[in-house]
Design an enzyme around this catalytic site. Structure first.
Site, PDB file in Angstrom:
ATOM      1  N   LYS A  27      51.654  66.365  36.837  1.00  0.00           N
ATOM      2  CA  LYS A  27      51.542  67.797  37.124  1.00  0.00           C
ATOM      3  C   LYS A  27      52.175  68.635  36.005  1.00  0.00           C
ATOM      4  CE  LYS A  27      52.260  69.079  41.377  1.00  0.00           C
ATOM      5  NZ  LYS A  27      51.555  69.913  42.341  1.00  0.00           N
ATOM      6  N   ARG A  97      58.248  71.457  43.058  1.00  0.00           N
ATOM      7  CA  ARG A  97      57.332  70.369  43.435  1.00  0.00           C
ATOM      8  C   ARG A  97      57.607  69.128  42.621  1.00  0.00           C
ATOM      9  NH1 ARG A  97      52.071  73.219  45.068  1.00  0.00           N
ATOM     10  NH2 ARG A  97      52.437  75.337  44.389  1.00  0.00           N
ATOM     11  N   GLY A 106      50.590  64.027  48.322  1.00  0.00           N
ATOM     12  CA  GLY A 106      51.276  64.221  49.590  1.00  0.00           C
ATOM     13  C   GLY A 106      52.426  63.269  49.847  1.00  0.00           C
ATOM     14  N   MET A 108      55.333  62.947  48.126  1.00  0.00           N
ATOM     15  CA  MET A 108      56.689  63.448  47.910  1.00  0.00           C
ATOM     16  C   MET A 108      56.764  64.923  48.309  1.00  0.00           C
ATOM     17  SD  MET A 108      57.907  61.433  44.589  1.00  0.00           S
ATOM     18  CE  MET A 108      56.543  61.985  43.648  1.00  0.00           C
ATOM     19  N   ARG A 350      44.239  67.846  37.532  1.00  0.00           N
ATOM     20  CA  ARG A 350      44.478  66.423  37.272  1.00  0.00           C
ATOM     21  C   ARG A 350      43.139  65.717  37.379  1.00  0.00           C
ATOM     22  NH1 ARG A 350      47.744  65.611  42.919  1.00  0.00           N
ATOM     23  NH2 ARG A 350      46.076  66.304  44.235  1.00  0.00           N
ATOM     24  N   HIS A 466      44.315  65.430  54.091  1.00  0.00           N
ATOM     25  CA  HIS A 466      45.068  64.237  53.697  1.00  0.00           C
ATOM     26  C   HIS A 466      44.248  62.976  53.927  1.00  0.00           C
ATOM     27  CE1 HIS A 466      47.860  60.906  54.587  1.00  0.00           C
ATOM     28  NE2 HIS A 466      48.452  61.362  53.499  1.00  0.00           N
ATOM     29  N   ARG A 629      31.421  19.388  41.739  1.00  0.00           N
ATOM     30  CA  ARG A 629      32.653  18.630  41.969  1.00  0.00           C
ATOM     31  C   ARG A 629      32.401  17.508  42.957  1.00  0.00           C
ATOM     32  NH1 ARG A 629      37.643  21.580  44.646  1.00  0.00           N
ATOM     33  NH2 ARG A 629      36.400  21.365  46.530  1.00  0.00           N
ATOM     34  N   SER A 776      38.397  22.464  34.224  1.00  0.00           N
ATOM     35  CA  SER A 776      38.308  23.657  35.062  1.00  0.00           C
ATOM     36  C   SER A 776      39.608  23.743  35.844  1.00  0.00           C
ATOM     37  CB  SER A 776      37.110  23.541  36.001  1.00  0.00           C
ATOM     38  OG  SER A 776      37.080  24.671  36.830  1.00  0.00           O
ATOM     39  N   GLY A 778      41.811  24.475  38.669  1.00  0.00           N
ATOM     40  CA  GLY A 778      41.755  24.758  40.107  1.00  0.00           C
ATOM     41  C   GLY A 778      43.064  25.424  40.467  1.00  0.00           C
ATOM     42  N   CYS A 843      38.386  28.042  38.284  1.00  0.00           N
ATOM     43  CA  CYS A 843      37.505  28.175  39.447  1.00  0.00           C
ATOM     44  C   CYS A 843      38.275  28.414  40.741  1.00  0.00           C
ATOM     45  CB  CYS A 843      36.591  26.961  39.575  1.00  0.00           C
ATOM     46  SG  CYS A 843      37.494  25.438  39.876  1.00  0.00           S
ATOM     47  N   TYR A 863      35.360  30.685  30.467  1.00  0.00           N
ATOM     48  CA  TYR A 863      34.748  31.381  31.593  1.00  0.00           C
ATOM     49  C   TYR A 863      35.693  31.444  32.792  1.00  0.00           C
ATOM     50  CZ  TYR A 863      33.954  26.822  33.776  1.00  0.00           C
ATOM     51  OH  TYR A 863      34.141  25.597  34.341  1.00  0.00           O
TER      52      TYR A 863
HETATM   53  C1  PEP Z   1      41.367  24.964  43.479  1.00  0.00           C
HETATM   54  O1  PEP Z   1      42.195  24.170  43.912  1.00  0.00           O
HETATM   55  O2  PEP Z   1      41.649  25.958  42.819  1.00  0.00           O
HETATM   56  C2  PEP Z   1      39.939  24.764  43.767  1.00  0.00           C
HETATM   57  C3  PEP Z   1      39.042  25.548  43.242  1.00  0.00           C
HETATM   58  O3  PEP Z   1      39.629  23.790  44.649  1.00  0.00           O
HETATM   59  P1  PEP Z   1      39.747  23.932  46.229  1.00  0.00           P
HETATM   60  O4  PEP Z   1      40.024  25.342  46.525  1.00  0.00           O
HETATM   61  O5  PEP Z   1      38.449  23.467  46.769  1.00  0.00           O
HETATM   62  O6  PEP Z   1      40.871  23.007  46.525  1.00  0.00           O
HETATM   63 MG    MG Z   2      41.499  22.257  44.582  1.00  0.00          MG
END
Ligand code: PEP
Ligand code: MG
Length: 887
Positions: A27, A97, A106, A108, A350, A466, A629, A776, A778, A843, A863
């Site tokens: 502000k 203010r 809102g 503060m 703002r 609000h 998997r 990958s 997990g 993943c 990825y």
């Molecule tokens: C993990 O462990 O991150 C994974 C992707 O496998 P899951 O969730 O199936 O154990």
């Molecule tokens: Mg797992």
């Protein structure tokens, strides 16, 4: 040089500017900026956020030099205004203010009309020629100050006012006469004295410092702390305090006050959009006490006259100013203004909070208008907003049972059980129930309940109330100003115009895009990925380096993910295929078989089905990479749990029930997550993995041969802790895969890789990479095993850790970059040290969480893989991370 604690603005000049948000708060910085670009801003000054930090660091003591700096700046304001603070004849009144770096609407405290007392009120009367106005300002000041600074409950003085009106048969505040207001001032003051044991302060200096202290103090109030937590605002930032000379929108019918957005904050359309009230002070617009009027003819239904009609010159000037502001800030602005006797003043600007839909439209439109470039547009839409756009809306074909209509305050749709308090909303949401919070109107105290609810319905309040502002910020569906519903708080019900009564717990549906309220749960549809959305996503893809895959176990999921832009499957969990009704019996037979012969017999039944699954998925993904998997969960998860199911299985398998029961019991584990699962199953029962590899390879060979696909199956072995496990299982898999290829006479470039889910795997990733052709991470299991936190049980106590700030966030939601993240970084580096081209992805659930995606980008993963609906979010987060690199 002594530290500068206070920055002045006024008369076209400002010591600060728009780039000083960290120091002056949003502000303060924008008031300075507006002043400097020549807009009409009442003069004032800003106490910096560093004062706040020093205040808390120093046991709530102000830093040296502050008192003098405030006095000096006040003198400058007095000079410009030609009035004196505390002067009985010609008093200067100020507002005090808060103003943090990030806007916290809102959350503060604010005090208006400060400087009034029994003497200065006479000066105000003389100067304005309007005793009623002066006493109204005075009673408002006592109410606000009593509440905000002196800590009296807001309702105490409010009740006196209501009682007073009731006694005299008044409905509106405007019916109060000068005498009434004068009396009310007296009544208020006595009540303050009676409640607090000391009088209301008459000395304007004492008032000023009281208000400054209250605003700094409000940085640590409960609702501000909750808001910061929800919006990831660090406590160290502190708030600034703005002291500004008052201008009055309540001095008569040539006065007004209002709030507006330079574009429609719900839809993003380029239409100046706002509300105002004639003869009113700022808080009246947002408080929902009077129904605000539309700012222009383009809005509203014509039932209330617009500012364009009532105050045409001021409207024209405001139109010009809003254009200047948009061009200056290159973003949609949320402005506050006051008109005092036909003169327009800007009190705030703002960047406006907006719905996801509006954020997208404004970003894309501004590129077309040449106000911003594509990079900026990509940075303007947050991953959370994109998430909202991916939420469902009401199915236009669904039958609807309309019960009421209000204002479409925040779009989206939601169904849930009715609750009437924020506390209930929070409680039921904890029990995973969907609720709609129904209130007469919301206040900052309700924020935790609003957060917990699926949607919010209020009986009062406009588009800038609000509830509307906060819901839009949260991306929650919200319907406000729904006068159709009559709430009975006592009975916990509301009634609608057709006479029906809805009780706590009844299910209703809100459509925040139309303002409609419906009985029951109405079916919803998925959003379209076209138009502005599609354009933004093509820009997003130009900037990101990280690829985005999806976790999908069925061709249907794979199809959705492709529509969202997935570039492959990063995790296909094969066990989900085992649960289907016609397979589970064969799976159970396989698990409970006495020997490998028995297992193979059962697996032979599963093989064609698995092959069919993989063909479906490969076909859907065409030539994109697919990581499959091999079986991961403990076998016990597939077994029947109750006696009836055991009896049925015993009959199918032609074994005595007791024998089967004993086998089921023998497979139970004390700690299954660390037990016989993942690659350990492949080691003990090689037939299972053999069957799966065969199914994968046969599916690939047939599609390559018959349809000319270019498939590179990625076979992934889970939960490896030691390279020897992988060496053995890779040998087996390679043997089977090669045999299938030669049987079909097809060359397939398959890869065999592993999941890194155990700290030991990350620590020895260089050894593992000798075998693994891809990694990958997990991170679900890796988080579980690194923290030693059970994924299945942590929900009982982790929220407490987050609440107590022992952990910044739930590490199963956002990757713990300092701990688990270091293992990911180290594992990647070690893996690539022996196999430089090693493909590395993630993943776990973190693959679709923006801060985790940014981390994956920074450490150079190839990825991320996430659930289909999060694919666009991950794409955006990856692009923003890449753009942040270039800054
Ligand atoms: C993990 O462990 O991150 C994974 C992707 O496998 P899951 O969730 O199936 O154990
Ligand atoms: Mg797992």
């Amino acid at each position: 040089m002594a530290q500068k604690w206070v920055y002045f603005f006024g008369d076209g000049k400002a010591e600060g500017g728009g780039k000083m948000k960290e120091l002056l708060g949003g502000k303060g910085a924008n008031l300075a900026e507006m002043t400097a670009i020549g807009l009409p801003v009442p003069p004032g000054f800003t106490l910096t956020t560093e004062v706040c930090t020093a205040f808390y660091a120093n046991d709530r003591q102000y830093p040296d030099g502050l008192t003098e700096a405030v006095a000096e700046n006040l003198r400058r304001v007095e000079e410009l205004m030609g009035r004196r603070f505390g002067d009985a004849d010609n008093p200067l009144l100020v507002s005090v203010r808060s103003g943090a770096r990030a806007s916290m609407p809102g959350m503060m405290d604010t005090v208006l009309n400060l400087g009034l007392n029994d003497r200065t009120v006479q000066g105000l009367i003389a100067e304005s020629g309007d005793a009623r106005f002066a006493y109204d300002a005075y009673r408002r000041f006592i109410q606000m100050y009593g509440n905000v600074v002196m800590g009296m409950h807001g309702e105490v003085l409010g009740d006196i006012l209501d009682g007073y009106k009731e006694d005299r048969g008044y409905k509106l505040d405007t019916e109060l006469t000068t005498d009434d207001l004068k009396q009310l001032v007296g009544l208020f003051k006595s009540k303050v004295h009676e409640e607090l044991g000391h009088p209301f302060p008459e000395d304007p200096q004492e008032q000023l410092w009281g208000a400054i202290g209250a605003v700094f103090g409000s940085w640590m109030n409960h609702r501000a702390i909750t808001y910061r937590k929800l919006n990831s605002i660090p406590a160290e930032w502190g708030t600034a305090v703005n002291v500004q000379s008052m201008v009055f929108g309540n001095m008569g019918d040539d006065c007004a006050t209002g709030v507006a957005f330079t574009r429609n904050p719900s839809t993003g359309e380029k239409i100046f959009f706002g509300e105002f009230l004639v003869n009113a002070q700022g808080e009246d617009v947002v408080a929902g006490i009077r129904t605000p009027q539309p700012i222009n003819k383009a809005q509203g239904d014509g039932s209330l006259p617009s500012m364009e009609e009532v105050l045409p010159e001021c409207y024209a000037q405001l139109m010009q100013i809003q254009e200047i502001l948009e061009k200056h800030y290159h973003d949609m602005q949320d402005i506050e203004f006051t008109i005092e006797k036909h003169k327009l003043y800007m009190l705030q600007t703002r960047n406006g909070k907006r719905t996801a839909r509006a954020a997208l439209k404004v970003a894309v439109d501004m590129v077309d208008e040449g106000l911003i470039d594509q990079e900026e547009a990509v940075m303007r839409v947050t991953p959370q907003q994109l998430d909202q756009l991916l939420h469902p809306s009401i199915d236009p074909k669904a039958a609807k049972d309309f019960i009421a209509r209000g204002l479409p305050a925040s779009p989206g749709a939601a169904s849930g059980s009715i609750v009437f308090t924020a506390e209930e909303a929070e409680e039921l949401a904890k029990a995973k129930l969907k609720v709609i919070l129904v209130r007469v109107e919301t206040s900052p105290e309700d924020i935790h309940g609003m957060h917990a609810a699926q949607g919010i319905l209020t009986a009062r309040g406009g588009m800038t109330s609000h509830a509307a502002v906060v819901a839009r910020g949260m991306g929650k569906c919200c319907v406000t100003g729904c006068g159709d519903i009559r709430i009975d708080r006592q009975a916990e019900t509301f009634t609608v115009p057709d006479g029906r009564t809805f009780r706590k717990g009844d299910v209703i549906t809100l459509d925040g895009s139309t303002g409609e309220v419906m009985a029951g749960a109405v079916p919803m549809v998925q959003p379209a990925m076209t138009g502005d959305f599609a354009r933004l996503m093509t820009w997003v893809d130009d900037y990101r380096r990280l690829k985005v895959r999806t976790n999908a176990d069925t061709p249907q999921d794979a199809a959705v993910a492709r529509r969202f832009g997935a570039e492959g499957i990063g995790l296909c969990r094969t066990e989900h295929m085992f649960f289907e009704a016609e397979r589970i019996m064969a799976v159970r037979e396989m698990i409970l078989a006495d020997d490998s012969y028995g297992r193979e017999k059962a697996l032979a039944k599963i093989l064609p089905m698995q092959k069919g699954d993989f063909k479906g998925i490969f076909s859907e993904m065409k030539d994109l990479p697919v990581t499959i998997r091999l079986l991961d969960p403990p076998l016990h998860e597939f077994l029947p749990q109750d006696d009836a199911e055991i009896a049925e299985l015993a009959a199918t398998m032609k074994v005595p029930e007791q024998v089967l029961k004993a086998k089921v019991a023998a497979l139970e584990e004390v700690n299954p997550m660390l037990g016989h699962r993942g690659c350990r199953l492949g080691v003990s029962f090689p037939e299972i993995y053999d069957m799966q590899v065969r199914a994968i390879m046969e599916a690939a060979c047939e599609l390559i041969k018959e349809d000319g696909f270019d498939i590179v199956p990625e076979i992934m072995i889970p939960l490896v802790g030691h390279v020897n496990e992988l060496t053995l299982l890779k040998q087996n898999a390679t043997r089977i895969a090669d045999a299938v290829c030669s049987r079909y006479g097809v060359e397939v470039d398959y890869l065999i890789g592993t999941m890194i889910e155990l700290p030991r795997a990350a620590l020895t990733a260089d050894q593992i990479a000798q075998e693994a052709e891809f990694f990958s991470f997990g991170t679900n299991d890796l988080t579980q095993t690194t923290f030693g936190l059970s994924r299945d049980d942590a929900g009982k106590f982790l929220p407490f850790y987050v609440e107590k700030e022992l952990l910044p966030v739930d590490p199963f939601v956002a990757l713990d970059q300092d701990g688990v993240g270091q293992l990911v970084r180290m594992g990647t580096e070690k893996g690539r040290s022996v196999r430089p081209k090693l493909k590395v992805g993630i993943c776990g659930e973190h693959g679709g969480e923006p801060s985790s995606v940014a981390f994956c980008h920074r450490i150079g993963l190839d990825y991320v893989s996430c659930s289909p609906y999060r694919v666009p979010i991950a794409r955006l987060a990856a692009a923003q991370a890449a753009l942040a690199d270039d800054c």
